[in-house]
Write a protein that holds these residues in place. Structure first.
Motif, mmCIF file in Angstrom:
data_model
loop_
_atom_site.group_PDB
_atom_site.id
_atom_site.type_symbol
_atom_site.label_atom_id
_atom_site.label_comp_id
_atom_site.label_asym_id
_atom_site.label_seq_id
_atom_site.Cartn_x
_atom_site.Cartn_y
_atom_site.Cartn_z
ATOM 1 N N ARG A 142 0.882 -1.180 0.000
ATOM 2 C CA ARG A 142 0.000 0.000 0.000
ATOM 3 C C ARG A 142 0.906 1.213 0.000
ATOM 4 N NH1 ARG A 142 0.337 3.740 2.654
ATOM 5 N NH2 ARG A 142 -0.209 3.216 4.790
ATOM 6 N N ASP A 145 -1.249 6.334 -0.983
ATOM 7 C CA ASP A 145 -2.585 5.796 -1.267
ATOM 8 C C ASP A 145 -2.688 5.361 -2.713
ATOM 9 O OD1 ASP A 145 -5.334 5.107 -0.840
ATOM 10 O OD2 ASP A 145 -5.118 6.363 0.932
ATOM 11 N N ASN A 235 -2.931 -2.996 5.089
ATOM 12 C CA ASN A 235 -3.324 -3.148 6.497
ATOM 13 C C ASN A 235 -3.683 -4.579 6.868
ATOM 14 O OD1 ASN A 235 -6.160 -3.525 6.495
ATOM 15 N ND2 ASN A 235 -6.539 -1.320 6.476
ATOM 16 N N ALA A 288 -10.563 3.933 8.723
ATOM 17 C CA ALA A 288 -10.248 3.166 9.936
ATOM 18 C C ALA A 288 -9.140 2.167 9.630
ATOM 19 C CB ALA A 288 -11.506 2.459 10.447
HETATM 20 P P1 NAI Z 1 -5.445 1.720 5.081
HETATM 21 O O1 NAI Z 1 -5.643 1.039 3.788
HETATM 22 O O2 NAI Z 1 -4.949 0.958 6.245
HETATM 23 O O3 NAI Z 1 -6.841 2.383 5.523
HETATM 24 C C1 NAI Z 1 -7.697 3.104 4.688
HETATM 25 C C2 NAI Z 1 -9.031 3.251 5.382
HETATM 26 O O4 NAI Z 1 -9.865 4.087 4.592
HETATM 27 C C3 NAI Z 1 -9.772 1.927 5.560
HETATM 28 O O5 NAI Z 1 -10.310 1.862 6.865
HETATM 29 C C4 NAI Z 1 -10.916 2.024 4.560
HETATM 30 O O6 NAI Z 1 -12.079 1.339 4.996
HETATM 31 C C5 NAI Z 1 -11.160 3.514 4.550
HETATM 32 N N1 NAI Z 1 -11.889 3.921 3.360
HETATM 33 C C6 NAI Z 1 -11.652 3.577 2.078
HETATM 34 N N2 NAI Z 1 -12.617 4.109 1.283
HETATM 35 C C7 NAI Z 1 -13.443 4.794 2.086
HETATM 36 C C8 NAI Z 1 -14.623 5.537 1.855
HETATM 37 N N3 NAI Z 1 -15.116 5.702 0.643
HETATM 38 N N4 NAI Z 1 -15.229 6.092 2.919
HETATM 39 C C9 NAI Z 1 -14.734 5.946 4.151
HETATM 40 N N5 NAI Z 1 -13.620 5.248 4.432
HETATM 41 C C10 NAI Z 1 -12.991 4.677 3.404
HETATM 42 O O7 NAI Z 1 -4.525 2.948 4.786
HETATM 43 P P2 NAI Z 1 -3.715 3.830 5.851
HETATM 44 O O8 NAI Z 1 -2.374 3.279 6.046
HETATM 45 O O9 NAI Z 1 -4.543 4.076 7.043
HETATM 46 O O10 NAI Z 1 -3.524 5.170 5.016
HETATM 47 C C11 NAI Z 1 -4.650 5.961 4.677
HETATM 48 C C12 NAI Z 1 -4.143 7.253 4.088
HETATM 49 O O11 NAI Z 1 -3.409 7.977 5.042
HETATM 50 C C13 NAI Z 1 -3.214 7.084 2.889
HETATM 51 O O12 NAI Z 1 -3.516 8.096 1.963
HETATM 52 C C14 NAI Z 1 -1.853 7.309 3.446
HETATM 53 O O13 NAI Z 1 -0.966 7.813 2.476
HETATM 54 C C15 NAI Z 1 -2.173 8.347 4.489
HETATM 55 N N6 NAI Z 1 -1.168 8.384 5.543
HETATM 56 C C16 NAI Z 1 -0.701 9.604 5.886
HETATM 57 C C17 NAI Z 1 0.264 9.733 6.854
HETATM 58 C C18 NAI Z 1 0.777 11.068 7.222
HETATM 59 O O14 NAI Z 1 1.796 11.149 7.887
HETATM 60 N N7 NAI Z 1 0.115 12.124 6.851
HETATM 61 C C19 NAI Z 1 0.840 8.554 7.517
HETATM 62 C C20 NAI Z 1 0.229 7.310 7.125
HETATM 63 C C21 NAI Z 1 -0.737 7.244 6.160
#
Ligand code: NAI
Length: 533
Positions: A142, A145, A235, A288
């Motif tokens: 992953r 995103d 995840n 989440a």
């Molecule tokens: P992940 O794949 O573990 O989680 C994504 C979550 O979003 C899942 O719970 C999923 O159900 C939810 N989701 C997907 N489509 C959705 C929708 N239409 N409506 C509501 N929820 C929805 O990914 P992770 O690791 O949590 O990363 C998520 C984002 O956060 C990525 O874009 C990543 O790049 C970013 N991120 C940013 C960080 C920062 O330092 N700013 C650090 C880590 C991640």
């Protein structure tokens, strides 16, 4: 051969070799005659960099400098963090990963593929340096995103380690980026004729776990005690791997734990503007996954410090995922979501969830651009004098809303942070500066603190310490222009402050191997690599 020296990026000084050195090292005549200072070399790099037409060209150019002369590369980064971090890290690193098979020129780091199962130790033995102290590893599952990018994900460990060196002063010779190629389920990536990874479906289940286990065991055998940072695993694997390894070795998952500390720090800094206590907040997490569960878990633990029971603390944290509000009646909830499931009727839409939960803060880490629609942001603005809105998804195009959308919807009252940088927004004669809510403010300091003191584990207390230290780095001037994270130019100072706090947490827990120096910060600072000849 002497010319080999000029091809070794850790030793090469290029035009900065003095006349005497050129004679002694047998490279006289292999360089143009003028002897330059590193500052003159940096000036040339910047002139070229600024002349590049696109962010990706800048990335490729800087990678070329890194491959030619790492001291010069890091001097450029250290002296110009604000300008260069968006190129070597998010957002441009995302584009670099998407185009990795095309832009690939020279090897950097280790590719450990499923083909090497059974002899991963021999692959690690090929790494030419014994002094590796930190490994950043991804399986490309992953990437930001951008989904499953397989071996194209190598840009991420390289970029993270560039920040370890530039921000935390870890010697580049001690850093090892690793891409675990377990295959990819991304048909477009596999079908790309230029793709450089295994053209095979991703390993899963026991086979995948055995592959990771062999790799982890090999890291500890080859580089005993090496700190392993898991990065951008999907995840479905990330939570399990963290649970399996966190008590066994010096390791952490940056997406879960590093993001947790960053998010908690952002909330603490925001509360300095709104004036409330953490225990008085209602948080609605949109997404989440690793990032938001990481923040929620640390926030819940922090609420424990404020006297709430774990149950009370979790009641302050509401989650919304692709299926709607995370409620107890939902079937087959993943383990990491279950602890945060609330007793509430199902709610399918985010706007309805905002109306139902009435959050003081809305925290997006979902990869769903535009999810914080105008009506959602307007509802946050109606419910709160100073709505706290974090759009943490990376890269920029994935942010749940833009900075301008957040500020406009609230007439400039929003306290906004984003994962990737946004330029300042002018509104009603005021300039709003967006803080970059990125774990780049956390992981370099965690690594530095742990390595400088020989801590044997990365503990939960270290993340609290990191969050407190990061929040304390946000100055009154930052808050005055709405910024709840320090500017990127201060990443190095922040890393030192975080490292010092992390090290204190290690001493308090009794897991540091280095006797406590009288001046901890000075001890850590004097060990930082400075990128000088
Ligand atoms: P992940 O794949 O573990 O989680 C994504 C979550 O979003 C899942 O719970 C999923 O159900 C939810 N989701 C997907 N489509 C959705 C929708 N239409 N409506 C509501 N929820 C929805 O990914 P992770 O690791 O949590 O990363 C998520 C984002 O956060 C990525 O874009 C990543 O790049 C970013 N991120 C940013 C960080 C920062 O330092 N700013 C650090 C880590 C991640």
């Amino acid at each position: 051969m002497s010319i080999d020296l000029l091809r070794e990026p850790l030793r090469n000084r290029g035009t900065a070799f003095t006349t005497e050195e050129r004679e002694r090292l047998g490279v006289a005549g292999l360089l143009p005659p003028r002897v330059e200072t590193i500052d003159e070399q940096v000036a040339r790099v910047l002139a070229n960099l600024r002349g590049k037409a696109s962010p990706l060209e800048k990335y490729v150019y800087l990678s070329g400098i890194q491959d030619a002369n790492e001291t010069l590369y890091y001097r450029t980064l250290i002296d110009h963090l604000e300008e260069t971090v968006p190129t070597v890290y998010t957002p441009t690193v995302g584009e670099a990963c998407l185009r990795w098979s095309c832009i690939y020129q020279r090897p950097r780091g280790l590719y450990v593929s499923a083909r090497e199962r059974g002899r991963i130790g021999a692959v690690l033995a090929n790494w030419p340096r014994d002094e590796v102290a930190i490994i950043v590893v991804t399986d490309g599952g992953r990437i930001l995103d951008l989904g499953d990018l397989g071996a194209n994900g190598m840009g991420i460990p390289i970029g993270k380690l560039a920040l370890y060196v530039a921000c935390a002063g870890i010697d580049p010779a001690r850093c090892l980026p690793v891409l675990l190629d377990a295959g990819t389920d991304n048909a477009a990536v596999r079908g790309d004729p230029l793709y450089l990874g295994l053209r095979a479906a991703r390993l899963a289940g026991a086979e995948y776990d055995a592959f990771v286990e062999e790799f982890v065991a090999a890291t500890q055998a080859r580089f005993p005690g090496v700190l392993v940072q898991f990065e951008d695993f999907a995840n479905a694997n990330a939570f399990r791997l963290l649970a399996r390894y966190r008590e066994r070795l010096r390791c952490f998952n940056d997406d879960i734990q590093g993001t947790g500390a960053m998010g908690l720090a952002g909330l603490y800094a925001a509360l300095r503007i709104t004036g409330g206590r953490l225990a008085e907040q209602r948080l609605l997490f949109f997404g989440a996954g690793e990032a938001n569960i990481g923040i929620g878990t640390l926030v819940a633990a922090a609420l424990g410090r404020e006297g709430l029971t774990l149950a009370q603390a979790r009641e302050r944290c509401w989650f919304f995922d692709s299926q709607g509000l995370v409620t107890r009646d939902r079937h087959a909830l993943a383990e990491h979501k279950r602890t945060f499931a609330q007793d509430h009727a199902p709610v399918a839409g985010l706007l309805e969830a905002v109306e139902a939960v009435r959050p003081t803060a809305l925290i997006g880490a979902s990869g769903q651009p535009g999810a914080f629609s105008a009506p959602v942001l307007a509802a946050m603005a109606r419910l709160n004098a100073r709505p706290i809105v974090f759009a943490l998804s990376n890269p920029t195009a994935k942010a749940e809303c833009t900075a301008a959308e957040a500020y406009r919807a609230a007439g400039g009252r929003a306290i906004f942070a984003s994962g990737s940088p946004f330029p300042p927004v002018e509104l009603d004669g005021r300039s709003h500066h967006t803080g970059q809510g990125n774990n780049a403010f956390v992981f370099p300091g965690i690594g530095l603190g742990v390595l400088a003191t020989g801590c044997t584990r990365v503990t939960d207390e270290m993340y609290f310490a990191a969050a407190d230290a990061l929040a304390a780095q946000v100055g009154a001037q930052d808050l005055a222009c709405g910024r709840i994270f320090p500017p990127a130019a201060r990443l190095r100072e922040v890393a030192l402050a975080v490292a010092t706090a992390v090290a204190e947490a290690g001493y308090a827990k009794g897991i540091a191997a280095v006797p406590r120096p009288p001046d901890l910060a000075a001890h850590i600072r004097q060990g930082m690599y400075a990128a000088a000849y």
